[in-house]
Design a protein around this motif. Structure first.
Motif, short mmCIF file in Angstrom:
data_model
loop_
_atom_site.label_atom_id
_atom_site.label_comp_id
_atom_site.label_asym_id
_atom_site.label_seq_id
_atom_site.Cartn_x
_atom_site.Cartn_y
_atom_site.Cartn_z
N MET A 143 44.26 63.70 97.34
CA MET A 143 43.48 62.68 96.65
C MET A 143 42.46 62.04 97.61
N LEU A 144 42.88 61.77 98.85
CA LEU A 144 41.99 61.12 99.82
C LEU A 144 40.88 62.07 100.27
N LEU A 145 41.19 63.35 100.43
CA LEU A 145 40.15 64.31 100.84
C LEU A 145 39.14 64.51 99.71
N GLN A 146 39.64 64.55 98.47
CA GLN A 146 38.71 64.72 97.34
C GLN A 146 37.77 63.53 97.24
N ARG A 147 38.32 62.36 97.54
CA ARG A 147 37.52 61.14 97.52
C ARG A 147 36.40 61.22 98.58
N ALA A 148 36.77 61.72 99.76
CA ALA A 148 35.77 61.86 100.83
C ALA A 148 34.70 62.87 100.42
N GLU A 149 35.14 63.94 99.80
CA GLU A 149 34.18 64.99 99.38
C GLU A 149 33.23 64.44 98.31
N ARG A 150 33.80 63.68 97.36
CA ARG A 150 32.94 63.09 96.33
C ARG A 150 31.92 62.13 96.92
N ALA A 151 32.30 61.48 98.03
CA ALA A 151 31.37 60.53 98.68
C ALA A 151 30.28 61.27 99.45
N GLY A 152 30.44 62.59 99.60
CA GLY A 152 29.38 63.36 100.26
C GLY A 152 29.77 63.97 101.60
N ALA A 153 31.05 63.81 102.00
CA ALA A 153 31.47 64.40 103.29
C ALA A 153 31.64 65.92 103.13
N TRP A 154 31.35 66.63 104.21
CA TRP A 154 31.58 68.09 104.23
C TRP A 154 32.97 68.30 104.81
N ILE A 155 33.84 69.00 104.06
CA ILE A 155 35.23 69.17 104.51
C ILE A 155 35.40 70.62 104.94
N GLU A 156 35.87 70.83 106.14
CA GLU A 156 36.02 72.21 106.62
C GLU A 156 37.44 72.46 107.13
N LYS A 157 38.01 73.57 106.66
CA LYS A 157 39.35 73.92 107.14
C LYS A 157 39.20 74.62 108.48
N ALA A 158 39.40 73.89 109.56
CA ALA A 158 39.24 74.47 110.91
C ALA A 158 40.00 73.61 111.90
N ARG A 159 40.48 74.26 112.96
CA ARG A 159 41.14 73.51 114.03
C ARG A 159 40.10 73.20 115.10
N VAL A 160 40.06 71.95 115.54
CA VAL A 160 39.18 71.60 116.66
C VAL A 160 39.89 72.01 117.94
N LEU A 161 39.24 72.90 118.70
CA LEU A 161 39.89 73.45 119.88
C LEU A 161 39.47 72.72 121.14
N GLU A 162 38.24 72.23 121.14
CA GLU A 162 37.71 71.65 122.37
C GLU A 162 36.57 70.70 122.01
N MET A 163 36.44 69.61 122.76
CA MET A 163 35.26 68.75 122.58
C MET A 163 34.66 68.46 123.95
N ASN A 164 33.36 68.70 124.07
CA ASN A 164 32.69 68.51 125.36
C ASN A 164 31.47 67.62 125.16
N ARG A 165 31.26 66.75 126.13
CA ARG A 165 30.09 65.88 126.08
C ARG A 165 28.84 66.72 126.25
N ALA A 166 27.82 66.50 125.42
CA ALA A 166 26.54 67.19 125.55
C ALA A 166 25.46 66.12 125.41
N GLY A 167 24.94 65.66 126.54
CA GLY A 167 24.00 64.52 126.53
C GLY A 167 24.71 63.30 126.02
N SER A 168 24.13 62.62 125.02
CA SER A 168 24.79 61.43 124.47
C SER A 168 25.70 61.81 123.30
N GLY A 169 25.78 63.11 122.97
CA GLY A 169 26.60 63.53 121.83
C GLY A 169 27.74 64.44 122.26
N TRP A 170 28.17 65.29 121.32
CA TRP A 170 29.32 66.17 121.55
C TRP A 170 29.00 67.59 121.12
N LYS A 171 29.59 68.53 121.81
CA LYS A 171 29.61 69.92 121.33
C LYS A 171 31.08 70.22 121.02
#
Ligand code: FAD
Length: 393
Positions: A97-125
């Motif tokens: 129910m909560l994910l459907q609500r997020a999707e209806r609000a316009g969020a893109w929902i992706e079934k994926a595992r985040v493996l790594e997060m690296n700083r790239a300038g002021s953002g993230w890769k």
């Protein structure tokens, strides 16, 4: 801010995503499982659905429970009517129910595992199981078993409880709470639609021994648990020292829900705090404040002001609630006896179940009512003639 990545799509991540997307921010949610039956009781307090009415006003199957039975060794049991019902969901249904609500609000929902997060300038890769994504900011909502070590709370063993249980076919219209000897934790029986979630949480005791306690309890109650699906997970339960150094935010990220350790250290309630912290994180990100560093500071302040100071105070009470002694008995036994005998104490318990009694005001309320409660108990026990007059309150 062009794009926010929300890492984890449980209640915290899904709620944050809905808020950000509905404010027009490009929001992507990554969850390795999407909606799933996350190990949980699934209980939502009045405090949660009063503040977020969509949690009760929806078509998703749920139980509304107004009866509870509390039991403690050497004190028997007592019925406690819940003035405000406890809502109980299956987590598969709630998460969906909560994910459907997020999707209806316009969020893109992706079934994926985040493996790594690296700083790239002021953002993230971000490297995920489905590819690479650039994001300006990250909301970390990966739960108590957050695998991303550089972000979110750093749970030490003493900052966690084991929580495990069984999903048992059956139906009942009340919840059961059972305290146990020498356990900083308790057993719960929560009825859901079509089955019961019966579990135990405990601090400082190995999961195997908790499981034995739970199975003994179910066998004694005649509950057929053999062959039923088993679940276990970690429950953040920060010690006072854990609250002092809790890593809830950093450069380019905010953590919400279990990934930020935001769980009631006495009751184990985490759903409300997941949603509330996600709400505050979204408010901080959407605020007029100029740079991310200011938003991060604002989030820390909002959390403390809203509920974190109260939970930190709760962490100082936890051991006394489960393991302490009062008037020559254990505190859980006294809680059961006082609930049985004193309408004032019963009202305190009702508010605790509703989530409307903060820990910070609890001591004062109990002290204010103590004389009155003891008087009520004495009258109840038929000792009225031994009490010379009404003792205050
Ligand atoms: C046995 C048990 C019983 C409980 N009972 C109750 C209760 O009755 N009431 C209550 O209020 N609270 C209860 N809690 C606490 C409650 O379950 C949590 O507080 C709540 O789920 C926290 O929500 P969250 O979104 O922060 O984390 P989660 O619900 O754990 O969601 C985290 C999400 O992140 C995803 N994820 C993790 N790592 C990655 C990754 N690398 N990449 C992509 N996705 C990832 C997971 O798949 C998951 O969907 C209970 C907890 C336990 C363990």
């Amino acid at each position: 801010m062009k794009r926010v990545a929300v890492l984890g799509g449980g209640p915290a991540g899904a709620f944050a995503a809905a808020e950000l997307a509905s404010a027009g921010i490009r929001t992507v949610v990554f969850d390795e499982k999407l909606a799933w039956e996350k190990p949980c009781g699934g209980g939502l307090t009045y405090k949660a659905y009063h503040q977020y009415p969509f949690l009760i006003e929806n078509d998703t199957p749920k139980k509304l429970i107004t009866e509870s039975v509390l039991a403690a060794p050497r004190a028997g049991e007592v019925n406690l009517r819940l003035r405000e019902p406890l809502l109980i969901y299956s987590r598969l249904d709630l998460n969906r129910m909560l994910l459907q609500r997020a999707e209806r609000a316009g969020a893109w929902i992706e079934k994926a595992r985040v493996l790594e997060m690296n700083r790239a300038g002021s953002g993230w890769k971000l490297r995920t199981s489905t590819g690479i994504l650039d994001a300006d900011f990250c909301v970390v909502a990966t739960g108590a078993r957050n695998p991303l070590r550089e972000v979110g709370t750093q749970l030490r063993p003493e900052d966690t409880m084991s929580a495990l249980g069984y999903y048992i076919p059956g139906n009942q219209e009340r919840i059961d709470i059972q305290f146990l000897p020498r356990l900083e934790g308790y057993i719960w029986v929560f009825p859901r639609c079509g089955h019961l979630s019966i579990g135990i949480c405990g601090k400082g005791e190995p999961a195997g021994s908790l499981r034995k306690r739970l199975e003994t309890y179910m066998t004694e109650k005649g509950i057929a648990w053999k062959g039923a699906p088993f679940y276990s997970h970690l429950l953040p339960s920060l010690e006072p020292s854990g609250w002092k150094c809790n890593r809830v935010a950093g450069d380019g990220w905010l953590a919400v829900g279990d990934a930020a350790g935001l769980v009631d250290p006495i009751t184990g309630e985490g759903l409300y705090y997941a949603i509330r912290s996600a709400d505050l994180a979204a408010k901080a990100l959407l605020s007029e404040l100029g740079c991310f560093a200011e938003k991060v500071q604002a989030y820390r302040r909002m959390l403390r002001r809203d509920f974190a100071v109260d939970l930190e105070f709760g962490s100082r009470l936890a051991k006394r609630v489960f393991l302490g002694r009062f008037l020559f008995g254990t505190v859980p036994a006294r809680m059961v006896q006082f609930t049985r005998r004193s309408p004032r104490f019963c009202a305190v318990m009702q508010d605790l179940f509703a989530g409307t009694q903060p820990y910070l005001g609890l001591r004062r309320r109990l002290m204010r009512n103590l004389n009155g409660s003891l008087y009520e108990i004495a009258m109840n026990l038929g000792l009225g003639r031994l009490v010379p007059g009404k003792v205050g309150g």
